[in-house]
Scaffold this motif. Structure first.
Motif, PDB file in Angstrom:
ATOM      1  N   LEU B  21     -19.684 -23.044 -47.411  1.00  0.00           N
ATOM      2  CA  LEU B  21     -19.426 -22.844 -45.986  1.00  0.00           C
ATOM      3  C   LEU B  21     -19.445 -24.201 -45.307  1.00  0.00           C
ATOM      4  O   LEU B  21     -20.292 -25.046 -45.621  1.00  0.00           O
ATOM      5  CB  LEU B  21     -20.509 -21.940 -45.373  1.00  0.00           C
ATOM      6  CG  LEU B  21     -20.395 -20.427 -45.545  1.00  0.00           C
ATOM      7  CD1 LEU B  21     -20.229 -20.023 -47.002  1.00  0.00           C
ATOM      8  CD2 LEU B  21     -21.590 -19.733 -44.925  1.00  0.00           C
ATOM      9  N   LYS B  22     -18.526 -24.380 -44.375  1.00  0.00           N
ATOM     10  CA  LYS B  22     -18.417 -25.667 -43.707  1.00  0.00           C
ATOM     11  C   LYS B  22     -18.711 -25.541 -42.216  1.00  0.00           C
ATOM     12  O   LYS B  22     -18.412 -24.517 -41.595  1.00  0.00           O
ATOM     13  CB  LYS B  22     -17.034 -26.270 -43.913  1.00  0.00           C
ATOM     14  CG  LYS B  22     -16.731 -26.588 -45.371  1.00  0.00           C
ATOM     15  CD  LYS B  22     -15.404 -27.291 -45.539  1.00  0.00           C
ATOM     16  CE  LYS B  22     -15.154 -27.615 -47.011  1.00  0.00           C
ATOM     17  NZ  LYS B  22     -13.885 -28.358 -47.211  1.00  0.00           N
ATOM     18  N   CYS B  23     -19.258 -26.616 -41.685  1.00  0.00           N
ATOM     19  CA  CYS B  23     -19.622 -26.647 -40.268  1.00  0.00           C
ATOM     20  C   CYS B  23     -19.246 -28.002 -39.697  1.00  0.00           C
ATOM     21  O   CYS B  23     -19.593 -29.050 -40.253  1.00  0.00           O
ATOM     22  CB  CYS B  23     -21.122 -26.405 -40.105  1.00  0.00           C
ATOM     23  SG  CYS B  23     -21.757 -26.742 -38.445  1.00  0.00           S
ATOM     24  N   TYR B  24     -18.559 -27.963 -38.569  1.00  0.00           N
ATOM     25  CA  TYR B  24     -18.196 -29.188 -37.863  1.00  0.00           C
ATOM     26  C   TYR B  24     -18.884 -29.146 -36.499  1.00  0.00           C
ATOM     27  O   TYR B  24     -18.500 -28.353 -35.631  1.00  0.00           O
ATOM     28  CB  TYR B  24     -16.684 -29.289 -37.718  1.00  0.00           C
ATOM     29  CG  TYR B  24     -15.991 -29.365 -39.061  1.00  0.00           C
ATOM     30  CD1 TYR B  24     -15.668 -28.206 -39.754  1.00  0.00           C
ATOM     31  CD2 TYR B  24     -15.693 -30.592 -39.649  1.00  0.00           C
ATOM     32  CE1 TYR B  24     -15.066 -28.265 -41.009  1.00  0.00           C
ATOM     33  CE2 TYR B  24     -15.088 -30.663 -40.889  1.00  0.00           C
ATOM     34  CZ  TYR B  24     -14.782 -29.486 -41.569  1.00  0.00           C
ATOM     35  OH  TYR B  24     -14.193 -29.548 -42.805  1.00  0.00           O
ATOM     36  N   PRO B  25     -19.898 -29.968 -36.319  1.00  0.00           N
ATOM     37  CA  PRO B  25     -20.668 -29.895 -35.067  1.00  0.00           C
ATOM     38  C   PRO B  25     -19.878 -30.442 -33.889  1.00  0.00           C
ATOM     39  O   PRO B  25     -18.820 -31.065 -34.065  1.00  0.00           O
ATOM     40  CB  PRO B  25     -21.880 -30.780 -35.362  1.00  0.00           C
ATOM     41  CG  PRO B  25     -21.398 -31.748 -36.389  1.00  0.00           C
ATOM     42  CD  PRO B  25     -20.414 -30.982 -37.233  1.00  0.00           C
ATOM     43  N   PHE B  49     -30.439 -30.699 -40.506  1.00  0.00           N
ATOM     44  CA  PHE B  49     -30.226 -32.113 -40.789  1.00  0.00           C
ATOM     45  C   PHE B  49     -30.199 -32.884 -39.474  1.00  0.00           C
ATOM     46  O   PHE B  49     -29.584 -32.449 -38.496  1.00  0.00           O
ATOM     47  CB  PHE B  49     -28.900 -32.314 -41.522  1.00  0.00           C
ATOM     48  CG  PHE B  49     -28.886 -31.709 -42.890  1.00  0.00           C
ATOM     49  CD1 PHE B  49     -28.525 -30.379 -43.058  1.00  0.00           C
ATOM     50  CD2 PHE B  49     -29.244 -32.451 -43.994  1.00  0.00           C
ATOM     51  CE1 PHE B  49     -28.529 -29.803 -44.309  1.00  0.00           C
ATOM     52  CE2 PHE B  49     -29.246 -31.877 -45.256  1.00  0.00           C
ATOM     53  CZ  PHE B  49     -28.894 -30.551 -45.414  1.00  0.00           C
ATOM     54  N   TYR B  50     -30.830 -34.041 -39.521  1.00  0.00           N
ATOM     55  CA  TYR B  50     -30.804 -34.948 -38.375  1.00  0.00           C
ATOM     56  C   TYR B  50     -30.297 -36.287 -38.869  1.00  0.00           C
ATOM     57  O   TYR B  50     -30.875 -36.878 -39.799  1.00  0.00           O
ATOM     58  CB  TYR B  50     -32.190 -35.086 -37.754  1.00  0.00           C
ATOM     59  CG  TYR B  50     -32.296 -36.181 -36.718  1.00  0.00           C
ATOM     60  CD1 TYR B  50     -33.021 -37.334 -36.973  1.00  0.00           C
ATOM     61  CD2 TYR B  50     -31.645 -36.048 -35.493  1.00  0.00           C
ATOM     62  CE1 TYR B  50     -33.099 -38.337 -36.022  1.00  0.00           C
ATOM     63  CE2 TYR B  50     -31.725 -37.043 -34.542  1.00  0.00           C
ATOM     64  CZ  TYR B  50     -32.455 -38.194 -34.816  1.00  0.00           C
ATOM     65  OH  TYR B  50     -32.524 -39.187 -33.874  1.00  0.00           O
ATOM     66  N   GLU B  51     -29.233 -36.748 -38.286  1.00  0.00           N
ATOM     67  CA  GLU B  51     -28.642 -38.031 -38.694  1.00  0.00           C
ATOM     68  C   GLU B  51     -28.454 -38.088 -40.219  1.00  0.00           C
ATOM     69  O   GLU B  51     -28.834 -39.065 -40.872  1.00  0.00           O
ATOM     70  CB  GLU B  51     -29.497 -39.198 -38.220  1.00  0.00           C
ATOM     71  CG  GLU B  51     -29.385 -39.471 -36.738  1.00  0.00           C
ATOM     72  CD  GLU B  51     -27.997 -40.021 -36.353  1.00  0.00           C
ATOM     73  OE1 GLU B  51     -27.234 -40.445 -37.248  1.00  0.00           O
ATOM     74  OE2 GLU B  51     -27.665 -40.002 -35.146  1.00  0.00           O
ATOM     75  N   LYS B  52     -27.932 -37.015 -40.767  1.00  0.00           N
ATOM     76  CA  LYS B  52     -27.542 -36.903 -42.171  1.00  0.00           C
ATOM     77  C   LYS B  52     -28.715 -36.792 -43.142  1.00  0.00           C
ATOM     78  O   LYS B  52     -28.519 -36.782 -44.356  1.00  0.00           O
ATOM     79  CB  LYS B  52     -26.632 -38.073 -42.579  1.00  0.00           C
ATOM     80  CG  LYS B  52     -25.286 -38.023 -41.896  1.00  0.00           C
ATOM     81  CD  LYS B  52     -24.614 -39.375 -41.854  1.00  0.00           C
ATOM     82  CE  LYS B  52     -25.151 -40.226 -40.723  1.00  0.00           C
ATOM     83  NZ  LYS B  52     -24.450 -41.521 -40.560  1.00  0.00           N
ATOM     84  N   MET B  53     -29.918 -36.677 -42.614  1.00  0.00           N
ATOM     85  CA  MET B  53     -31.086 -36.495 -43.468  1.00  0.00           C
ATOM     86  C   MET B  53     -31.655 -35.103 -43.215  1.00  0.00           C
ATOM     87  O   MET B  53     -31.718 -34.641 -42.074  1.00  0.00           O
ATOM     88  CB  MET B  53     -32.151 -37.546 -43.155  1.00  0.00           C
ATOM     89  CG  MET B  53     -31.699 -38.975 -43.399  1.00  0.00           C
ATOM     90  SD  MET B  53     -31.583 -39.347 -45.143  1.00  0.00           S
ATOM     91  CE  MET B  53     -33.314 -39.388 -45.579  1.00  0.00           C
ATOM     92  N   ALA B  66     -27.605 -27.715 -49.210  1.00  0.00           N
ATOM     93  CA  ALA B  66     -26.787 -28.130 -48.077  1.00  0.00           C
ATOM     94  C   ALA B  66     -26.865 -29.625 -47.937  1.00  0.00           C
ATOM     95  O   ALA B  66     -27.777 -30.286 -48.450  1.00  0.00           O
ATOM     96  CB  ALA B  66     -27.252 -27.445 -46.793  1.00  0.00           C
ATOM     97  N   GLN B  67     -25.884 -30.172 -47.263  1.00  0.00           N
ATOM     98  CA  GLN B  67     -25.909 -31.591 -46.970  1.00  0.00           C
ATOM     99  C   GLN B  67     -25.101 -31.861 -45.713  1.00  0.00           C
ATOM    100  O   GLN B  67     -24.282 -31.036 -45.290  1.00  0.00           O
ATOM    101  CB  GLN B  67     -25.369 -32.411 -48.137  1.00  0.00           C
ATOM    102  CG  GLN B  67     -23.970 -32.070 -48.570  1.00  0.00           C
ATOM    103  CD  GLN B  67     -23.524 -32.896 -49.785  1.00  0.00           C
ATOM    104  OE1 GLN B  67     -23.858 -34.066 -49.906  1.00  0.00           O
ATOM    105  NE2 GLN B  67     -22.770 -32.286 -50.686  1.00  0.00           N
ATOM    106  N   GLU B  75     -22.141 -28.878 -45.033  1.00  0.00           N
ATOM    107  CA  GLU B  75     -21.701 -27.821 -45.938  1.00  0.00           C
ATOM    108  C   GLU B  75     -22.919 -27.112 -46.531  1.00  0.00           C
ATOM    109  O   GLU B  75     -23.901 -27.768 -46.896  1.00  0.00           O
ATOM    110  CB  GLU B  75     -20.818 -28.392 -47.049  1.00  0.00           C
ATOM    111  CG  GLU B  75     -19.516 -28.957 -46.531  1.00  0.00           C
ATOM    112  CD  GLU B  75     -18.592 -29.454 -47.641  1.00  0.00           C
ATOM    113  OE1 GLU B  75     -18.932 -29.307 -48.832  1.00  0.00           O
ATOM    114  OE2 GLU B  75     -17.516 -29.996 -47.287  1.00  0.00           O
ATOM    115  N   LEU B  76     -22.817 -25.807 -46.587  1.00  0.00           N
ATOM    116  CA  LEU B  76     -23.847 -24.981 -47.204  1.00  0.00           C
ATOM    117  C   LEU B  76     -23.259 -24.441 -48.501  1.00  0.00           C
ATOM    118  O   LEU B  76     -22.264 -23.729 -48.480  1.00  0.00           O
ATOM    119  CB  LEU B  76     -24.246 -23.832 -46.267  1.00  0.00           C
ATOM    120  CG  LEU B  76     -25.282 -22.836 -46.798  1.00  0.00           C
ATOM    121  CD1 LEU B  76     -26.629 -23.523 -46.987  1.00  0.00           C
ATOM    122  CD2 LEU B  76     -25.424 -21.653 -45.827  1.00  0.00           C
TER     123      LEU B  76
END
Lengths: 112, 114
Positions: B21-25, B49-53, B66-67, B75-76
């Motif tokens: 699953l994809k997410c575009y904030p 995730f905050y700032e990619k972490m 997820a990342q 993406e989940l």
């Protein structure tokens, strides 16, 4: 995280004011009180947030007594489109980045 | 105004298959959250995730990962799908400039596992 208790469901006629009360007896000093609205098959939507006393925006009012152990969401003159589930959430670090913890919301049904 | 975008909107998978699953904030939002909402249930937090972490972890099964990427989309990934994974999956994003606890939710991805 503070646990919340709110009515499972409420019914209202169009044009009436609706008040949904949420109990949060073990609210912490730095906790905010936040309300979300969710329509079927849609993501929750932020409505209003407060820390103490009263907050009002174009959608609703939030009343918080001095002891902060409860709060009341007030929706003025509801319409059919206000039929939704309303969630009361308590928590939040000062950064505000904490995940939302949804309890059992209140299913509001507005009838003509 | 730009909103959170999720894709796909609907997904049908068989048991034991995998799904992504994809997410575009919303642009310039630095935090992304994933929530799962089963039929008749309330949304449950999975991971954020905050700032990619990775910042917080909730009731996410070990089969899920997820990342968040350099462009802030997330993406989940779900493997060994089970019937109980059938749910609405919401992504939400938040700006560090927003009021505390204000998150903006996407339309969700409805996953059906057969």
């Amino acid at each position: 995280l503070a646990k919340t208790t709110q009515p499972i469901s409420m019914d209202s006629y169009e044009g009436q004011e609706v008040n949904i009360t949420c109990s949060h007896n073990n609210i912490a000093t730095n906790d905010y009180i936040t309300w979300y609205q969710q329509f079927p098959s849609q993501g929750p939507r932020f409505i209003i947030q407060g820390y103490k006393t009263k907050v009002t925006n174009e959608v609703a009012s939030l009343f918080i007594p001095a002891d902060r152990k409860s709060s009341t969401l007030s929706l003025p003159r509801v319409s059919l489109s206000d039929t939704a589930v309303y969630y009361c959430l308590v928590g939040g670090r000062s950064s505000g980045n904490t995940p939302l913890v949804f309890g059992k919301g209140t299913r509001l049904s507005v009838i003509a | 105004a730009a909103g959170v975008i999720q894709s796909p909107r609907h997904l049908i998978k068989e048991k034991r298959e995998t799904a992504t699953l994809k997410c575009y904030p919303i642009p310039r939002h630095d935090t992304v959250y994933w929530y799962q909402q089963g039929p008749g249930q309330d949304p449950q937090f999975l991971i954020s995730f905050y700032e990619k972490m990775q910042s917080d972890k909730g009731s996410i099964p070990d089969r899920f990962s997820a990342q968040q990427f350099s462009d802030y989309h997330s993406e989940l990934n779900m493997s060994s799908l089970e019937l109980g994974d059938s749910a609405l999956y919401f992504c939400a994003s938040r700006s560090g400039l927003a009021v505390p606890n204000e998150q903006f939710f996407g339309p969700g991805t409805r996953l059906t596992v057969l």
